[in-house]
Write a protein that holds these residues in place. Structure first.
Motif, PDB file in Angstrom:
ATOM      1  N   LEU A  54     -70.109   0.743  53.646  1.00  0.00           N
ATOM      2  CA  LEU A  54     -69.020   1.690  53.384  1.00  0.00           C
ATOM      3  C   LEU A  54     -68.880   2.679  54.538  1.00  0.00           C
ATOM      4  CD1 LEU A  54     -69.479   2.467  49.593  1.00  0.00           C
ATOM      5  CD2 LEU A  54     -67.449   1.459  50.660  1.00  0.00           C
ATOM      6  N   LYS A  55     -70.008   3.174  55.032  1.00  0.00           N
ATOM      7  CA  LYS A  55     -69.966   4.162  56.113  1.00  0.00           C
ATOM      8  C   LYS A  55     -69.412   3.568  57.396  1.00  0.00           C
ATOM      9  CE  LYS A  55     -70.506   8.040  58.135  1.00  0.00           C
ATOM     10  NZ  LYS A  55     -69.477   9.049  57.899  1.00  0.00           N
ATOM     11  N   ILE A  56     -69.840   2.383  57.772  1.00  0.00           N
ATOM     12  CA  ILE A  56     -69.360   1.804  59.027  1.00  0.00           C
ATOM     13  C   ILE A  56     -67.884   1.407  58.914  1.00  0.00           C
ATOM     14  CG2 ILE A  56     -70.003  -0.624  58.695  1.00  0.00           C
ATOM     15  CD1 ILE A  56     -70.509   1.433  61.908  1.00  0.00           C
ATOM     16  N   ILE A  57     -67.458   0.974  57.728  1.00  0.00           N
ATOM     17  CA  ILE A  57     -66.023   0.699  57.521  1.00  0.00           C
ATOM     18  C   ILE A  57     -65.233   1.989  57.716  1.00  0.00           C
ATOM     19  CG2 ILE A  57     -64.274   0.110  55.792  1.00  0.00           C
ATOM     20  CD1 ILE A  57     -66.373  -1.788  54.552  1.00  0.00           C
ATOM     21  N   GLN A  58     -65.713   3.081  57.112  1.00  0.00           N
ATOM     22  CA  GLN A  58     -65.029   4.369  57.231  1.00  0.00           C
ATOM     23  C   GLN A  58     -64.955   4.807  58.689  1.00  0.00           C
ATOM     24  OE1 GLN A  58     -66.252   7.689  58.087  1.00  0.00           O
ATOM     25  NE2 GLN A  58     -64.169   8.388  57.822  1.00  0.00           N
ATOM     26  N   GLU A  59     -66.028   4.655  59.438  1.00  0.00           N
ATOM     27  CA  GLU A  59     -66.036   5.071  60.832  1.00  0.00           C
ATOM     28  C   GLU A  59     -65.069   4.241  61.673  1.00  0.00           C
ATOM     29  OE1 GLU A  59     -67.308   7.746  62.075  1.00  0.00           O
ATOM     30  OE2 GLU A  59     -68.451   8.303  60.303  1.00  0.00           O
ATOM     31  N   ALA A  60     -65.058   2.940  61.445  1.00  0.00           N
ATOM     32  CA  ALA A  60     -64.140   2.075  62.194  1.00  0.00           C
ATOM     33  C   ALA A  60     -62.685   2.422  61.870  1.00  0.00           C
ATOM     34  CB  ALA A  60     -64.436   0.605  61.880  1.00  0.00           C
ATOM     35  N   ILE A  61     -62.395   2.602  60.590  1.00  0.00           N
ATOM     36  CA  ILE A  61     -61.031   2.982  60.193  1.00  0.00           C
ATOM     37  C   ILE A  61     -60.674   4.338  60.782  1.00  0.00           C
ATOM     38  CG2 ILE A  61     -59.587   3.654  58.225  1.00  0.00           C
ATOM     39  CD1 ILE A  61     -61.015   1.481  56.599  1.00  0.00           C
ATOM     40  N   SER A  62     -61.606   5.271  60.756  1.00  0.00           N
ATOM     41  CA  SER A  62     -61.371   6.607  61.299  1.00  0.00           C
ATOM     42  C   SER A  62     -60.964   6.543  62.770  1.00  0.00           C
ATOM     43  CB  SER A  62     -62.627   7.464  61.127  1.00  0.00           C
ATOM     44  OG  SER A  62     -62.432   8.736  61.682  1.00  0.00           O
ATOM     45  N   LEU A  63     -61.657   5.728  63.539  1.00  0.00           N
ATOM     46  CA  LEU A  63     -61.323   5.606  64.963  1.00  0.00           C
ATOM     47  C   LEU A  63     -59.971   4.933  65.180  1.00  0.00           C
ATOM     48  CD1 LEU A  63     -64.766   4.746  66.522  1.00  0.00           C
ATOM     49  CD2 LEU A  63     -63.415   6.806  66.884  1.00  0.00           C
ATOM     50  N   ILE A  64     -59.674   3.940  64.381  1.00  0.00           N
ATOM     51  CA  ILE A  64     -58.378   3.256  64.510  1.00  0.00           C
ATOM     52  C   ILE A  64     -57.236   4.209  64.173  1.00  0.00           C
ATOM     53  CG2 ILE A  64     -56.920   1.447  63.498  1.00  0.00           C
ATOM     54  CD1 ILE A  64     -59.595  -0.190  63.205  1.00  0.00           C
ATOM     55  N   VAL A  65     -57.386   4.938  63.065  1.00  0.00           N
ATOM     56  CA  VAL A  65     -56.348   5.898  62.662  1.00  0.00           C
ATOM     57  C   VAL A  65     -56.218   6.996  63.716  1.00  0.00           C
ATOM     58  CG1 VAL A  65     -55.748   7.662  60.946  1.00  0.00           C
ATOM     59  CG2 VAL A  65     -56.516   5.410  60.197  1.00  0.00           C
ATOM     60  N   PHE A  66     -57.348   7.523  64.190  1.00  0.00           N
ATOM     61  CA  PHE A  66     -57.314   8.563  65.214  1.00  0.00           C
ATOM     62  C   PHE A  66     -56.615   8.060  66.471  1.00  0.00           C
ATOM     63  CE2 PHE A  66     -58.926  10.591  69.000  1.00  0.00           C
ATOM     64  CZ  PHE A  66     -58.614  11.909  68.733  1.00  0.00           C
ATOM     65  N   MET A  67     -56.960   6.846  66.906  1.00  0.00           N
ATOM     66  CA  MET A  67     -56.341   6.276  68.097  1.00  0.00           C
ATOM     67  C   MET A  67     -54.826   6.189  67.926  1.00  0.00           C
ATOM     68  SD  MET A  67     -56.897   2.508  69.766  1.00  0.00           S
ATOM     69  CE  MET A  67     -56.312   1.724  68.273  1.00  0.00           C
ATOM     70  N   PHE A  68     -54.380   5.714  66.776  1.00  0.00           N
ATOM     71  CA  PHE A  68     -52.944   5.614  66.507  1.00  0.00           C
ATOM     72  C   PHE A  68     -52.279   6.987  66.591  1.00  0.00           C
ATOM     73  CE2 PHE A  68     -49.377   5.872  63.575  1.00  0.00           C
ATOM     74  CZ  PHE A  68     -48.561   4.867  64.078  1.00  0.00           C
ATOM     75  N   PHE A  69     -52.881   7.981  65.933  1.00  0.00           N
ATOM     76  CA  PHE A  69     -52.297   9.316  65.941  1.00  0.00           C
ATOM     77  C   PHE A  69     -52.299   9.931  67.338  1.00  0.00           C
ATOM     78  CE2 PHE A  69     -52.176   9.184  61.423  1.00  0.00           C
ATOM     79  CZ  PHE A  69     -51.279  10.165  61.035  1.00  0.00           C
ATOM     80  N   ALA A  70     -53.405   9.811  68.063  1.00  0.00           N
ATOM     81  CA  ALA A  70     -53.499  10.411  69.397  1.00  0.00           C
ATOM     82  C   ALA A  70     -52.477   9.810  70.355  1.00  0.00           C
ATOM     83  CB  ALA A  70     -54.908  10.246  69.961  1.00  0.00           C
ATOM     84  N   VAL A  71     -52.288   8.502  70.283  1.00  0.00           N
ATOM     85  CA  VAL A  71     -51.410   7.819  71.231  1.00  0.00           C
ATOM     86  C   VAL A  71     -49.948   7.847  70.791  1.00  0.00           C
ATOM     87  CG1 VAL A  71     -50.899   5.579  72.316  1.00  0.00           C
ATOM     88  CG2 VAL A  71     -53.273   6.355  72.096  1.00  0.00           C
ATOM     89  N   TYR A  72     -49.671   7.595  69.507  1.00  0.00           N
ATOM     90  CA  TYR A  72     -48.290   7.409  69.069  1.00  0.00           C
ATOM     91  C   TYR A  72     -47.681   8.586  68.316  1.00  0.00           C
ATOM     92  CZ  TYR A  72     -49.208   2.620  70.401  1.00  0.00           C
ATOM     93  OH  TYR A  72     -49.552   1.502  71.105  1.00  0.00           O
ATOM     94  N   VAL A  73     -48.478   9.379  67.617  1.00  0.00           N
ATOM     95  CA  VAL A  73     -47.933  10.500  66.845  1.00  0.00           C
ATOM     96  C   VAL A  73     -48.044  11.799  67.632  1.00  0.00           C
ATOM     97  CG1 VAL A  73     -48.070  11.817  64.696  1.00  0.00           C
ATOM     98  CG2 VAL A  73     -48.416   9.341  64.653  1.00  0.00           C
ATOM     99  N   PHE A  74     -49.271  12.164  68.021  1.00  0.00           N
ATOM    100  CA  PHE A  74     -49.474  13.395  68.785  1.00  0.00           C
ATOM    101  C   PHE A  74     -49.050  13.216  70.237  1.00  0.00           C
ATOM    102  CE2 PHE A  74     -53.347  14.150  65.842  1.00  0.00           C
ATOM    103  CZ  PHE A  74     -52.515  14.601  64.828  1.00  0.00           C
ATOM    104  N   LYS A  75     -49.115  11.979  70.728  1.00  0.00           N
ATOM    105  CA  LYS A  75     -48.768  11.643  72.120  1.00  0.00           C
ATOM    106  C   LYS A  75     -49.542  12.521  73.100  1.00  0.00           C
ATOM    107  CE  LYS A  75     -44.358   9.843  70.774  1.00  0.00           C
ATOM    108  NZ  LYS A  75     -42.945   9.878  70.800  1.00  0.00           N
ATOM    109  N   SER A  76     -50.827  12.737  72.790  1.00  0.00           N
ATOM    110  CA  SER A  76     -51.644  13.626  73.605  1.00  0.00           C
ATOM    111  C   SER A  76     -52.543  12.874  74.570  1.00  0.00           C
ATOM    112  CB  SER A  76     -52.510  14.505  72.700  1.00  0.00           C
ATOM    113  OG  SER A  76     -53.370  13.698  71.927  1.00  0.00           O
ATOM    114  N   ASP A  77     -52.618  11.581  74.431  1.00  0.00           N
ATOM    115  CA  ASP A  77     -53.544  10.818  75.260  1.00  0.00           C
ATOM    116  C   ASP A  77     -53.006   9.411  75.461  1.00  0.00           C
ATOM    117  OD1 ASP A  77     -55.955  10.777  76.688  1.00  0.00           O
ATOM    118  OD2 ASP A  77     -57.064  11.586  74.994  1.00  0.00           O
TER     119      ASP A  77
END
Length: 124
Positions: free
Chosen positions: A77-100
């Motif tokens: 459960l923890k490793i699934i959460q961490e992997a999902i967290s990074l994928i969601v963060f990557m999407f937001f940083a690149v496509y929503v926040f457009k900060s990176d």
């Protein structure tokens, strides 16, 4: 496998709210009517978002945990959460926040997280 899919879907929703609660306030300068919000206001706003994070995260873990009839161990459960967290963060940083921009070293790092998922799920 329905419980497994539902667990992952709920963790995905949870991580959308988590990303907004943890990092969304850094983008408030782009929203004119929220620019003057002080630290206390930002904390309250983040807590409000975190409430919705927990609405999805707690049921996901209860549903997915093997001792409750789900398919996953605590480590899984923890490793699934961490992997999902990074994928969601990557999407937001690149496509929503457009900060990176998504650089090669980020992809290599994410690749190592995928390897971690593989090893956590590998049967002894």
């Amino acid at each position: 496998m329905t419980k497994g899919f539902l667990t992952v879907a709920l963790l995905l929703l949870s991580n959308v709210f988590m990303t907004l609660a943890w990092y969304g306030h850094l983008e408030l300068k782009k929203i004119t009517w929220l620019q003057g919000l002080g630290l206390a206001g930002v904390i309250l706003m983040s807590w409000g978002l975190a409430f919705f994070e927990y609405i999805f995260q707690v049921p996901a873990n209860r549903l997915g945990f093997k001792d409750n009839g789900g398919p996953f161990s605590l480590f899984q459960l923890k490793i699934i959460q961490e992997a999902i967290s990074l994928i969601v963060f990557m999407f937001f940083a690149v496509y929503v926040f457009k900060s990176d921009k998504l650089a090669w070293n980020y992809l290599v790092g994410f690749g190592f997280i995928v390897l971690a998922v593989f090893f956590i799920f590998k049967k002894n």
